[in-house]
Design an enzyme around this catalytic site. Structure first.
Site, short mmCIF file in Angstrom:
data_model
loop_
_atom_site.label_atom_id
_atom_site.label_comp_id
_atom_site.label_asym_id
_atom_site.label_seq_id
_atom_site.Cartn_x
_atom_site.Cartn_y
_atom_site.Cartn_z
N ASP A 144 0.84 -1.19 0.00
CA ASP A 144 0.00 0.00 0.00
C ASP A 144 0.89 1.25 0.00
O ASP A 144 2.04 1.20 0.42
CB ASP A 144 -0.88 -0.03 1.26
N THR B 224 -0.19 4.92 1.04
CA THR B 224 -0.37 5.84 2.16
C THR B 224 -0.23 5.12 3.49
O THR B 224 -0.93 4.15 3.77
CB THR B 224 -1.76 6.50 2.07
N ASP C 124 -1.72 -0.80 6.06
CA ASP C 124 -1.95 -0.30 7.41
C ASP C 124 -3.38 0.15 7.69
O ASP C 124 -3.72 0.42 8.84
CB ASP C 124 -1.02 0.88 7.70
#
Length: 717
Positions: A405, A407, A605
């Site tokens: 991922d 961000t 996250d």
């Protein structure tokens, strides 16, 4: 061997009294003892900070000393006569003295082995103690018959002195050697809990509570959420909390594996067990007892240590038929030597059969995988890599594709103001203060970045009125008597402001991955603010290292293609970029990669990453992320440090290599040792393996496996 909240960082309270088998974690008992499946000694479900010895170790050590004291004269009496030809006592008296020395060894010091062997027969779960009980029992019972009723044996069984040979020393020495092996193994296995005990000991036993009358020292058990605590220089932070007063660097290496302290100031979180270095801090307790990060780490590591890697099924399948096969080989050995061996046939047949039973103990095979997993998960915890289960560790070794991922994973997930461009004579600080006044009403991360930048510069943020949100375009309000608008070019054009003077600068910022917001004052262009989510400093070297190991790196993001491309260029090593994705799109891409034959690890996250984390072969959750992301992953990187992915990969590789070494050694040991014990070398080389040597070899094989597993604690990650 082999739940309620409570004060100190540890496993749930009941785990201190629950014992389990590392080979069979489904076995749970209220105290120490033997596993009813494999017969190995149970150990606590989760180690505590108390480093007290295992009761089994204390008991076996006492038995070993007594057995040794009796075995030495037994060996001198029996072996001395055989080697020198000198009779220390008369041949008729010798068997009785040997019996007096051997009976306590076999019947008392060796009693646990017979109990476990008998249980294995009753339950139909034959194990290592089945073989030991059969071997020692056969040698001892034969010798008893030869001592009490020697007349039942034919003349060919007798020595030149007219006595029937006895093999008490074989029974006594094997019991002593098995005890030695168990003691050495229990001591070595105790080292596997050192990592957890080291974590538990990071938390202080007391805390300094700030009261209206000053400060008081209280046990950690009495700290409650909301308490204000003082952490002096050089002290460990007692519980998870947030700084309310003071500034100081805090050593968080217990979480991150990184030695550099992290500066803390009011409003920033601190974690229980981390070390305050130079300044004094006042913190407000936010999580205590079992809710602290340290307690959750300890609990997670304990669960992982008891989980089973898929490779363990190899050993399980072999163990299922191994013991019956060994008993059959021992019976065949006895028959062949009795029918075709040299005189004394009964002696050779008995000793070789016993040697087969003893050397074939499958303890090393059973320990091969659990010991490596226990040591590896403890080492991982110290390096900021929390392994939820052994399956994830084995899976990470074989992945060929890392889906990551953007961000919060490649970037910090905390946008910051990176550029201010002004127009029409407006000062930068004035522009920022007015923009912050309007954006303070918004919860958007980009808006918060502007407010944070104004506060860091010490600017006075005016009050506003007439706040309006323009969906998809921006926001506006009045402050200090001026009409302020912040948003995209379309919003400013609606208000009659021309953004052309700053479009070139805006395009340059967008090309670098920043988000751009134009600002208008009273309908005229006043400037532009650029906000970017900084790339993590360790992202580029971490991805380079993973790329160098042959992993294909795929980036997934819900952001726009321009920003995604800019981040990919900044970190390097990205093979493929997918932008403007929804959570279901991320999971779909992971599924497509798996369908194409790739072994996929996913690092993320956020809540939107949870479906992809669960869909991947191995999920890697950033510890700074959301609880749902962490729950969906098999491995958690405690502080969201990308270099921890490299450490996790190296840990997985080292662990699987260690397990394969243990399994190979176990297979080779039994594959070579059993035929030699059966006597296959006797016709060509005259070599026989006595039960005593077989017992020593068996004990050393188990110790070798445990020692090899402990090497993982020193593996470079």
């Amino acid at each position: 061997m082999h739940d309620h909240q409570h004060p100190a960082p540890s496993a749930p309270a009941d785990s201190a009294t629950v014992w389990t088998c590392p080979m069979h974690p489904q076995i749970r008992r209220p105290g120490p003892g033997a596993c009813p499946i494999c017969g190995m000694a149970l150990e606590p479900v989760a180690p505590t900070s108390d480093d007290a010895p295992n009761p089994e170790l204390v008991d076996f050590t006492r038995r070993l000393w007594i057995a040794t004291a009796l075995t030495i004269p037994l060996l001198i009496l029996s072996m001395g006569t055989d080697m020198t030809g000198i009779h220390l006592v008369s041949p008729a008296l010798s068997p009785w003295i040997q019996l007096l020395l051997t009976a306590p060894i076999v019947l008392w010091t060796g009693a646990p082995f017979f109990q476990r062997g008998w249980t294995s027969i009753l339950t139909g779960r034959l194990n290592m103690f089945t073989l030991i009980a059969l071997g020692v029992g056969a040698a001892f019972l034969y010798s008893l018959v030869a001592t009490f009723v020697p007349q039942v044996f034919p003349p060919t069984f007798r020595t030149m002195h007219g006595t029937v040979p006895v093999y008490y020393e074989a029974a006594g020495v094997v019991v002593t050697l098995v005890l030695l092996g168990q003691v050495l193994e229990l001591r070595a296995r105790a080292a596997t809990g050192k990592a957890i005990r080291a974590l538990l000991n990071l938390a202080p036993k007391t805390a300094r509570r700030i009261t209206a009358d000053g400060e008081e020292e209280i046990p950690l058990a009495e700290v409650h959420v909301g308490d204000h605590l003082r952490v002096r220089p050089g002290e460990s932070v007692p519980v998870d909390g947030v700084v309310i007063e003071g500034r100081s660097p805090v050593d968080e290496s217990m979480l991150t594996g990184e030695p550099a302290p992290v500066a803390k100031q009011p409003g920033e979180p601190v974690t229980g067990g981390t070390l305050n270095t130079t300044g004094s801090l006042a913190i407000e307790a936010r999580a205590v007892g079992a809710d602290t990060v340290l307690s959750r780490i300890v609990h997670l590591v304990g669960e992982a240590q008891r989980s089973r890697a898929p490779i363990q099924s190899v050993a399980d399948r072999i163990s299922g038929w191994f013991v019956p096969l060994v008993v059959a080989i021992a019976a065949a050995t006895f028959a062949v030597w009795l029918l075709a061996g040299p005189e004394p046939r009964i002696g050779h047949a008995l000793l070789n059969a016993v040697a087969v039973l003893v050397i074939a103990c499958p303890c090393a095979l059973g320990l091969a995988t659990p010991m490596s997993i226990m040591v590896a998960t403890g080492s991982g915890a110290r390096a900021g890599v929390l392994v939820k289960n052994a399956e994830a560790l084995q899976g990470l070794e074989s992945v060929d594709t890392l889906v990551i991922d953007k961000t919060g994973t490649l970037t910090l997930g905390k946008p910051r103001l990176v550029a201010i461009e002004t127009a029409n004579g407006v000062e930068a600080n004035t522009l920022l203060a007015l923009a912050a006044a309007v954006e303070a009403q918004s919860e958007h991360p980009l808006a918060q970045a502007i407010v944070l930048a104004a506060r860091e510069r010490g600017l006075s943020i005016p009050a506003i009125e007439d706040f309006q949100s323009h969906t998809g375009a921006g926001v506006s309000a009045r402050a200090d008597g001026r009409k302020i608008a912040i948003g995209n070019a379309a919003l400013l054009h609606q208000l009659g402001a021309d953004t052309a003077p700053l479009e070139a600068q805006a395009d340059a910022q967008r090309g670098g991955g920043a988000g751009v917001m134009f600002v208008a004052l009273d309908g005229a262009l006043a400037g532009m603010l650029a906000v970017a989510d900084p790339v993590r400093a360790e992202a580029a070297p971490a991805l380079a290292a993973l790329h160098g190991e042959g992993l294909r790196i795929v980036m997934l993001t819900g952001d726009n293609p321009a920003t995604a491309g800019a981040v990919a260029r900044a970190v390097g090593g990205i093979d493929e970029v997918h932008a403007e994705l929804k959570p279901e799109d991320k999971a779909r891409i992971v599924g497509e990669l798996k369908a194409a034959g790739h072994r996929v690890a996913m690092a993320g996250d956020g809540v939107n990453d949870a479906p992809a984390l669960a869909a991947a072969d191995v999920g890697l959750a950033m510890g700074t992320g959301t609880d749902v992301a962490i729950e969906s992953a098999g491995i958690t990187l405690t502080k969201g440090d990308l270099s921890a992915i490299v450490r996790a990969r190296r840990l997985a590789t080292a662990t699987m290599r260690n397990i394969r070494q243990n399994l190979l050694f176990s297979f080779l040991f039994n594959g070579i040792g059993i035929p030699i014990a059966a006597g296959v070398l006797y016709p060509v080389a005259g070599i026989l393996l006595s039960p005593m040597l077989a017992g020593a070899a068996m004990a050393l094989s188990s110790l070798a496996v445990v020692t090899n597993a402990l090497r993982l604690a020193r593996a470079r990650l």
